[in-house]
Design a protein around this motif. Sequence first.
Motif, PDB file in Angstrom:
ATOM      1  N   ALA A  54      -2.188   5.157  -5.796  1.00  0.00           N
ATOM      2  CA  ALA A  54      -3.023   4.294  -6.641  1.00  0.00           C
ATOM      3  C   ALA A  54      -3.105   2.868  -6.109  1.00  0.00           C
ATOM      4  O   ALA A  54      -4.112   2.185  -6.311  1.00  0.00           O
ATOM      5  CB  ALA A  54      -2.482   4.291  -8.072  1.00  0.00           C
ATOM      6  N   SER A  55      -2.074   2.429  -5.407  1.00  0.00           N
ATOM      7  CA  SER A  55      -2.050   1.044  -4.901  1.00  0.00           C
ATOM      8  C   SER A  55      -3.075   0.799  -3.802  1.00  0.00           C
ATOM      9  O   SER A  55      -3.477  -0.342  -3.592  1.00  0.00           O
ATOM     10  CB  SER A  55      -0.658   0.691  -4.364  1.00  0.00           C
ATOM     11  OG  SER A  55      -0.452   1.244  -3.061  1.00  0.00           O
ATOM     12  N   GLY A  57      -2.434   0.541  -0.961  1.00  0.00           N
ATOM     13  CA  GLY A  57      -1.759  -0.339  -0.011  1.00  0.00           C
ATOM     14  C   GLY A  57      -1.666  -1.790  -0.442  1.00  0.00           C
ATOM     15  O   GLY A  57      -1.211  -2.632   0.322  1.00  0.00           O
ATOM     16  N   LEU A  58      -2.085  -2.092  -1.678  1.00  0.00           N
ATOM     17  CA  LEU A  58      -2.126  -3.469  -2.171  1.00  0.00           C
ATOM     18  C   LEU A  58      -1.089  -3.712  -3.263  1.00  0.00           C
ATOM     19  O   LEU A  58      -0.732  -2.793  -4.010  1.00  0.00           O
ATOM     20  CB  LEU A  58      -3.511  -3.786  -2.724  1.00  0.00           C
ATOM     21  CG  LEU A  58      -4.691  -3.542  -1.785  1.00  0.00           C
ATOM     22  CD1 LEU A  58      -6.008  -3.790  -2.518  1.00  0.00           C
ATOM     23  CD2 LEU A  58      -4.581  -4.377  -0.530  1.00  0.00           C
ATOM     24  N   ASP A  59      -0.657  -4.959  -3.398  1.00  0.00           N
ATOM     25  CA  ASP A  59       0.246  -5.382  -4.465  1.00  0.00           C
ATOM     26  C   ASP A  59      -0.490  -5.255  -5.800  1.00  0.00           C
ATOM     27  O   ASP A  59      -1.579  -5.812  -5.980  1.00  0.00           O
ATOM     28  CB  ASP A  59       0.673  -6.834  -4.212  1.00  0.00           C
ATOM     29  CG  ASP A  59       1.671  -7.376  -5.208  1.00  0.00           C
ATOM     30  OD1 ASP A  59       1.414  -7.293  -6.433  1.00  0.00           O
ATOM     31  OD2 ASP A  59       2.693  -7.921  -4.774  1.00  0.00           O
ATOM     32  N   HIS A  60       0.091  -4.546  -6.730  1.00  0.00           N
ATOM     33  CA  HIS A  60      -0.527  -4.328  -8.039  1.00  0.00           C
ATOM     34  C   HIS A  60      -0.813  -5.633  -8.767  1.00  0.00           C
ATOM     35  O   HIS A  60      -1.819  -5.756  -9.469  1.00  0.00           O
ATOM     36  CB  HIS A  60       0.398  -3.451  -8.900  1.00  0.00           C
ATOM     37  CG  HIS A  60      -0.090  -3.245 -10.294  1.00  0.00           C
ATOM     38  ND1 HIS A  60      -1.068  -2.333 -10.611  1.00  0.00           N
ATOM     39  CD2 HIS A  60       0.258  -3.844 -11.467  1.00  0.00           C
ATOM     40  CE1 HIS A  60      -1.310  -2.363 -11.910  1.00  0.00           C
ATOM     41  NE2 HIS A  60      -0.514  -3.271 -12.453  1.00  0.00           N
ATOM     42  N   TRP A  61       0.079  -6.611  -8.642  1.00  0.00           N
ATOM     43  CA  TRP A  61      -0.042  -7.840  -9.427  1.00  0.00           C
ATOM     44  C   TRP A  61      -0.860  -8.921  -8.741  1.00  0.00           C
ATOM     45  O   TRP A  61      -1.454  -9.758  -9.416  1.00  0.00           O
ATOM     46  CB  TRP A  61       1.358  -8.371  -9.757  1.00  0.00           C
ATOM     47  CG  TRP A  61       2.194  -7.360 -10.465  1.00  0.00           C
ATOM     48  CD1 TRP A  61       3.267  -6.681  -9.954  1.00  0.00           C
ATOM     49  CD2 TRP A  61       2.041  -6.874 -11.799  1.00  0.00           C
ATOM     50  NE1 TRP A  61       3.782  -5.806 -10.881  1.00  0.00           N
ATOM     51  CE2 TRP A  61       3.039  -5.913 -12.034  1.00  0.00           C
ATOM     52  CE3 TRP A  61       1.140  -7.161 -12.823  1.00  0.00           C
ATOM     53  CZ2 TRP A  61       3.174  -5.246 -13.241  1.00  0.00           C
ATOM     54  CZ3 TRP A  61       1.283  -6.485 -14.035  1.00  0.00           C
ATOM     55  CH2 TRP A  61       2.281  -5.551 -14.226  1.00  0.00           C
ATOM     56  N   THR A  62      -0.891  -8.953  -7.396  1.00  0.00           N
ATOM     57  CA  THR A  62      -1.595 -10.036  -6.693  1.00  0.00           C
ATOM     58  C   THR A  62      -2.802  -9.561  -5.885  1.00  0.00           C
ATOM     59  O   THR A  62      -3.624 -10.380  -5.489  1.00  0.00           O
ATOM     60  CB  THR A  62      -0.658 -10.771  -5.709  1.00  0.00           C
ATOM     61  OG1 THR A  62      -0.326  -9.875  -4.636  1.00  0.00           O
ATOM     62  CG2 THR A  62       0.595 -11.278  -6.406  1.00  0.00           C
ATOM     63  N   GLY A  63      -2.878  -8.275  -5.594  1.00  0.00           N
ATOM     64  CA  GLY A  63      -3.968  -7.752  -4.768  1.00  0.00           C
ATOM     65  C   GLY A  63      -3.760  -7.960  -3.283  1.00  0.00           C
ATOM     66  O   GLY A  63      -4.623  -7.593  -2.476  1.00  0.00           O
ATOM     67  N   PHE A 107       5.572   3.577 -12.672  1.00  0.00           N
ATOM     68  CA  PHE A 107       5.696   2.543 -11.658  1.00  0.00           C
ATOM     69  C   PHE A 107       4.359   2.001 -11.168  1.00  0.00           C
ATOM     70  O   PHE A 107       3.329   2.664 -11.271  1.00  0.00           O
ATOM     71  CB  PHE A 107       6.436   3.098 -10.427  1.00  0.00           C
ATOM     72  CG  PHE A 107       7.787   3.661 -10.725  1.00  0.00           C
ATOM     73  CD1 PHE A 107       8.820   2.840 -11.132  1.00  0.00           C
ATOM     74  CD2 PHE A 107       8.033   5.018 -10.601  1.00  0.00           C
ATOM     75  CE1 PHE A 107      10.074   3.355 -11.400  1.00  0.00           C
ATOM     76  CE2 PHE A 107       9.277   5.550 -10.865  1.00  0.00           C
ATOM     77  CZ  PHE A 107      10.306   4.717 -11.264  1.00  0.00           C
ATOM     78  N   VAL A 108       4.432   0.807 -10.601  1.00  0.00           N
ATOM     79  CA  VAL A 108       3.377   0.234  -9.769  1.00  0.00           C
ATOM     80  C   VAL A 108       4.050  -0.217  -8.475  1.00  0.00           C
ATOM     81  O   VAL A 108       5.273  -0.336  -8.408  1.00  0.00           O
ATOM     82  CB  VAL A 108       2.654  -0.945 -10.460  1.00  0.00           C
ATOM     83  CG1 VAL A 108       1.913  -0.487 -11.703  1.00  0.00           C
ATOM     84  CG2 VAL A 108       3.611  -2.088 -10.769  1.00  0.00           C
ATOM     85  N   ILE A 109       3.236  -0.472  -7.471  1.00  0.00           N
ATOM     86  CA  ILE A 109       3.755  -0.924  -6.188  1.00  0.00           C
ATOM     87  C   ILE A 109       3.388  -2.394  -6.021  1.00  0.00           C
ATOM     88  O   ILE A 109       2.243  -2.789  -6.269  1.00  0.00           O
ATOM     89  CB  ILE A 109       3.160  -0.091  -5.025  1.00  0.00           C
ATOM     90  CG1 ILE A 109       3.423   1.408  -5.235  1.00  0.00           C
ATOM     91  CG2 ILE A 109       3.702  -0.579  -3.684  1.00  0.00           C
ATOM     92  CD1 ILE A 109       4.877   1.811  -5.330  1.00  0.00           C
ATOM     93  N   CYS A 110       4.361  -3.183  -5.607  1.00  0.00           N
ATOM     94  CA  CYS A 110       4.097  -4.598  -5.373  1.00  0.00           C
ATOM     95  C   CYS A 110       4.982  -5.100  -4.236  1.00  0.00           C
ATOM     96  O   CYS A 110       5.871  -4.395  -3.759  1.00  0.00           O
ATOM     97  CB  CYS A 110       4.334  -5.415  -6.640  1.00  0.00           C
ATOM     98  SG  CYS A 110       6.029  -5.450  -7.245  1.00  0.00           S
TER      99      CYS A 110
END
Length: 147
Positions: A54-55, A57-63, A107-110
């Motif tokens: 779902a990420s 490859g990007l930070d979930h909170w900052t992009g 979870f999210v990835i950051c």
Amino acid sequence: METPAPPWLLQSVALTYPGWVQRKAVTLCKRDQKRGGSGNVQDYRLAIHNAVVASAGLDHWTGEPLDWHLIGTYDNREAATGKGEHKKQYALLPTIDHRFNTPSPDFVICAWRTNDAKHDMTPEELLAFCRRVVAHAERISAPAGGD
């Protein structure tokens, strides 16, 4: 259960990916069970893998794009000797962040830097905190006299 690397990961990272997911699933599952969680390692593997996919490859909170080649390379012994400079090298290391403060596989990835700053804040608390930081920075950098 297989957790094949997402197609956007470089081949060299794709080889490391399944082991990384497994190690993180074991660690997070054990930690959450100590905090009252009831998930199993397979639940955690799937949740981590789904969060990675779902990420994109990007930070979930900052992009921000994450440095996926860093997964599996962090060494606690090096970190102890390198202190802040060592941490900066790993600022964009992908990490697994609980979406909410519950001991469950959600979870999210950051980036490590983001996860470190967020710590145990809820998403709402993080956003409110960031708004206060930005508002304060804008106040102190505004020119005196309104011009």
